[in-house]
Design a protein around this motif. Structure first.
Motif, short mmCIF file in Angstrom:
data_model
loop_
_atom_site.label_atom_id
_atom_site.label_comp_id
_atom_site.label_asym_id
_atom_site.label_seq_id
_atom_site.Cartn_x
_atom_site.Cartn_y
_atom_site.Cartn_z
N GLY A 270 -12.75 26.72 -38.30
CA GLY A 270 -12.08 26.62 -37.14
C GLY A 270 -12.00 25.21 -36.67
O GLY A 270 -11.81 24.88 -35.52
N TYR A 271 -12.38 24.17 -37.75
CA TYR A 271 -12.32 22.84 -37.16
C TYR A 271 -10.99 22.10 -37.59
O TYR A 271 -10.47 21.57 -36.76
CB TYR A 271 -13.59 21.96 -37.97
N TRP A 272 -10.48 22.36 -38.81
CA TRP A 272 -9.11 21.63 -38.91
C TRP A 272 -9.26 20.37 -38.45
O TRP A 272 -8.64 19.79 -37.42
CB TRP A 272 -8.09 22.37 -38.48
N MET A 273 -9.80 19.36 -39.15
CA MET A 273 -9.99 17.93 -38.80
C MET A 273 -8.74 17.19 -39.01
O MET A 273 -8.07 16.90 -38.12
CB MET A 273 -11.17 17.32 -40.07
N PHE A 274 -7.88 17.23 -40.49
CA PHE A 274 -6.84 16.45 -40.62
C PHE A 274 -5.74 17.47 -40.24
O PHE A 274 -4.52 16.89 -39.58
CB PHE A 274 -6.55 15.99 -42.12
N CYS A 275 -5.82 18.67 -40.37
CA CYS A 275 -4.73 19.66 -40.08
C CYS A 275 -4.80 20.14 -38.54
O CYS A 275 -4.06 21.22 -38.49
CB CYS A 275 -4.84 20.78 -41.16
N ARG A 276 -5.61 19.70 -37.77
CA ARG A 276 -5.68 20.15 -36.30
C ARG A 276 -4.16 19.66 -35.68
O ARG A 276 -3.97 18.60 -35.59
CB ARG A 276 -6.68 19.64 -35.61
N GLY A 277 -3.68 20.70 -35.08
CA GLY A 277 -2.50 20.58 -34.24
C GLY A 277 -2.76 20.13 -32.80
O GLY A 277 -3.93 20.26 -32.24
N SER A 278 -1.86 19.49 -32.11
CA SER A 278 -2.11 18.98 -30.82
C SER A 278 -1.92 20.25 -29.88
O SER A 278 -1.97 20.29 -28.61
CB SER A 278 -1.28 17.92 -30.34
N LYS A 279 -1.11 21.38 -30.54
CA LYS A 279 -1.07 22.68 -29.54
C LYS A 279 -1.77 23.60 -30.22
O LYS A 279 -1.89 23.83 -31.62
CB LYS A 279 0.49 22.84 -29.37
N ASN A 280 -2.16 24.56 -29.57
CA ASN A 280 -2.77 25.79 -30.34
C ASN A 280 -1.73 26.30 -31.15
O ASN A 280 -0.69 26.51 -30.96
CB ASN A 280 -3.36 26.80 -29.18
N ASP A 281 -2.45 26.76 -32.31
CA ASP A 281 -1.50 27.71 -33.27
C ASP A 281 -0.50 26.94 -34.08
O ASP A 281 0.32 27.58 -34.73
CB ASP A 281 -0.82 29.01 -32.58
N THR A 282 -0.75 25.78 -33.99
CA THR A 282 0.07 24.79 -34.92
C THR A 282 -0.56 24.37 -35.89
O THR A 282 -1.72 24.27 -35.85
CB THR A 282 1.13 23.59 -34.15
N ARG A 283 -0.13 24.25 -37.18
CA ARG A 283 -0.77 23.64 -38.28
C ARG A 283 -1.87 24.48 -38.86
O ARG A 283 -1.68 25.51 -39.12
CB ARG A 283 -1.15 22.08 -37.97
N GLY A 284 -3.20 24.06 -38.90
CA GLY A 284 -4.16 24.78 -39.33
C GLY A 284 -4.13 25.08 -40.91
O GLY A 284 -3.85 24.39 -41.83
N PHE A 285 -4.08 26.47 -41.07
CA PHE A 285 -4.36 26.99 -42.33
C PHE A 285 -3.02 26.76 -43.17
O PHE A 285 -3.47 26.36 -44.32
CB PHE A 285 -4.27 28.55 -42.45
N SER A 286 -1.96 26.60 -42.67
CA SER A 286 -0.78 26.27 -43.71
C SER A 286 -0.78 25.05 -44.18
O SER A 286 -0.40 24.65 -45.47
CB SER A 286 0.37 26.92 -43.22
N CYS A 287 -1.18 24.14 -43.34
CA CYS A 287 -1.30 22.62 -43.51
C CYS A 287 -2.57 22.46 -44.53
O CYS A 287 -2.23 21.86 -45.63
CB CYS A 287 -1.67 21.89 -42.16
N GLY A 288 -3.44 23.24 -44.59
CA GLY A 288 -4.58 22.99 -45.40
C GLY A 288 -4.32 23.56 -46.59
O GLY A 288 -4.68 23.13 -47.75
#
Ligand SMILES: Cc1cc2nc3c(=O)[nH]c(=O)nc-3n(C[C@H](O)[C@H](O)[C@H](O)COP(=O)(O)OP(=O)(O)OC[C@H]3O[C@@H](n4cnc5c(N)ncnc54)[C@H](O)[C@@H]3O)c2cc1C
Length: 491
Positions: A270-288
């Motif tokens: 649940g951290y998504w350091m580089f892949c953390r989006g600025s809005k909830n539910d953007t980026r995260g897993f698919s970026c990782g």
């Protein structure tokens, strides 16, 4: 947070009454591991005693600050790890002594690594840790922190209004934070596979191939180790009848893999350091997942490029649970006519495939308003990241002319060396014990121990196939011996 992070996350998630604890409870057994492996740049350790009334009153103040920095919902993630140690708990006595804890609560500040196997002496001149002498209220503590690192955090900061969430479009060093995302993406991918019961007779081989690729080339050592463990125990962990009704009843449908963590139990969640989006539910897993695939593509040898290509294509097709994504990706895979025989060619193909997805999404997200404003899709890498990659913009269709040698050089560096430059898991595997063979196996990056293409050949392994096969065989032998012993006992 890596080692100990499961306990951390448990601690973070623990609900005590209605008050949520954000500060991480440490004790002597996990103290070094948690602080050694946190991706955070700074740490605060509060030494307290649970019987101390002043500490009890201080707790809400400390928690107000911890809320900003700790846990999956942190407003400013990855910067400061806020922890506490209960000195009234007997097991922590020596630990508290090492830090010369003279009053409660007593707060220390420093780089996490300086706490590891370290201590604090009041009179020592070169103490690398500092006592926080003015942190008696949440306001004061945060001010003290702001002064140390030149920040302007506020207690009312809300998630995603985060000035420190810098867009990663121009700083190549940012990718170093993604190694934790790659671990998280790997764990998430396997969770998804299990929860959705995606291991079927027709998909088993493609999973085995992907595991082989991970064993040899995953940028994280603990993911290489976990993948090797799954691979050598594949038949036990994923029996062909693993989704049968009987098995599902006693294992929630996940088979023996249920409790298995592919990258170890301590990977960040649940951290998504580089892949953390600025809005909830953007980026995260698919970026990782993209970052994982690119990092694999630059790590393989020339001779493995076709194997890596088919393996990744099949993996996405069978296990990426986004129908549109896998269909598009499959179409791009299918349009490749001649086999790859160079790392460079495959890495560039993947880069270009990703850019085709970006190109489509630039338009789609703009028309639907679904883009992440801080991380707009772009044809990548932008000039700010790699100016030598860009030749010039073609007048005709406004497309970019690339210097592909430079792009490959950039990709190799970015997803190769830079990605693992901050990685802290060097000691994570500990001493080689019962799993010594396996640990040797994953000790070095790019430890190509499984002859690629030998996916199922492991099942008829001979030691000629390398260390993994040897390890697998020794496992089988002891298992057989155990079974024989067991049957003898039954007789
Ligand atoms: C295999 C795959 C197929 C997908 N297909 C679709 C689809 O069809 N439709 C859809 O809506 N979503 C699709 N997605 C999701 C989408 O591509 C993004 O992952 C998601 O929108 C999150 O975007 P992001 O801003 O985090 O950047 P991402 O596109 O996820 O990229 C992650 C990071 O990779 C880097 N990067 C960007 N472009 C490149 C490149 N060309 N080469 C190397 N590195 C790059 C950047 O640093 C970027 O921050 C797919 C994802 C995957 C893994």
């Amino acid at each position: 947070v890596s080692s100990g992070s499961r306990s951390i996350l448990r601690a973070i998630d623990a609900e005590k009454g209605d008050v949520r604890d954000y500060a991480v409870d440490l004790n002597v057994t996990i103290f070094d591991a948690v602080l050694r492996d946190t991706p955070a740049t700074f740490a605060v350790v509060e030494f307290f005693a649970h019987w101390c009334p002043a500490c009890r009153n201080y707790k809400p103040h400390y928690e107000k600050v911890a809320r900003l920095f700790n846990g999956p919902d942190a407003v400013h993630p990855g910067i400061i790890l806020m922890t506490r140690v209960d000195c009234a708990s007997k097991i922590n006595t020596k630990l508290c002594d090492k830090f010369s804890v003279g009053h409660y609560p007593m707060l220390f500040w420093g780089h996490p690594s300086k706490f590891v196997s370290g201590g604090w002496e009041p009179k020592q001149e070169k103490n690398e840790l500092r006592v926080i002498d003015d942190g008696r209220t949440a306001d004061k503590l945060l001010n003290w922190i702001n002064k140390q690192i030149g920040s302007s955090f506020g207690l009312d900061d809300e998630k995603f209004e985060n000035e420190h969430l810098s867009s990663n479009g121009s700083d190549p060093g940012q990718i170093a934070r993604a190694v934790y995302d790659v671990e998280e993406a790997t764990s998430t991918a396997f969770d998804i596979i299990l929860v959705n019961k995606m291991i079927k007779s027709e998909t088993r081989a493609s999973l085995i191939k992907f595991l082989q690729l991970l064993v040899a080339h995953h940028p994280s050592r603990r993911c290489r180790k976990g993948s090797a463990e799954v691979l050598v125990n594949f038949d036990d962990l994923c029996p062909s009848d693993m989704w049968s009704t009987e098995k599902q009843e006693d294992s929630d449908g996940k088979g023996a893999l249920q409790n298995f963590q592919i990258c170890g139990k301590d990977v960040p969640r649940g951290y998504w350091m580089f892949c953390r989006g600025s809005k909830n539910d953007t980026r995260g897993f698919s970026c990782g997942l993209w970052v994982l695939l690119h990092s694999l593509s630059v790590r393989i040898e020339d001779g493995e490029s076709q194997f890596a290509f088919t393996t990744i294509c099949e993996f996405v097709h069978n296990f990426f649970i986004c129908e549109e994504c896998r269909q598009h990706f499959y179409d791009m895979c299918s349009s490749v006519s001649s086999p790859f025989n160079k790392t460079r060619d495959f890495a560039l193909w993947l880069w270009s495939a990703h850019n085709k997805v970006n190109e489509r999404l630039i338009k789609e997200e703009a028309s639907l308003g679904t883009e992440d404003p801080k991380f707009p899709k772009m044809i990548w890498p932008p000039k700010q990241l790699c100016s030598s990659c860009h030749l010039h913009r073609s007048q005709r269709n406004n497309s970019i002319d690339w210097n592909q040698d430079e792009v490959f050089k950039f990709l190799s560096n970015y997803y190769g060396k830079t990605l693992v430059s901050l990685y802290k898991d060097k000691k994570i595997l500990g001493k080689a014990g019962a799993n010594g063979a396996l640990e040797d196996l994953v000790a070095s990056t790019n430890a190509l121990v499984v002859p690629v293409g030998a996916a199922l050949a492991i099942a008829v392994a001979s030691c000629a196939f390398g260390a993994l096969a040897c390890y697998w065989r020794s496992q089988q032998k002891s298992r057989k011996y155990f079974h024989q012993l067991h049957s003898l006992k039954n007789i």
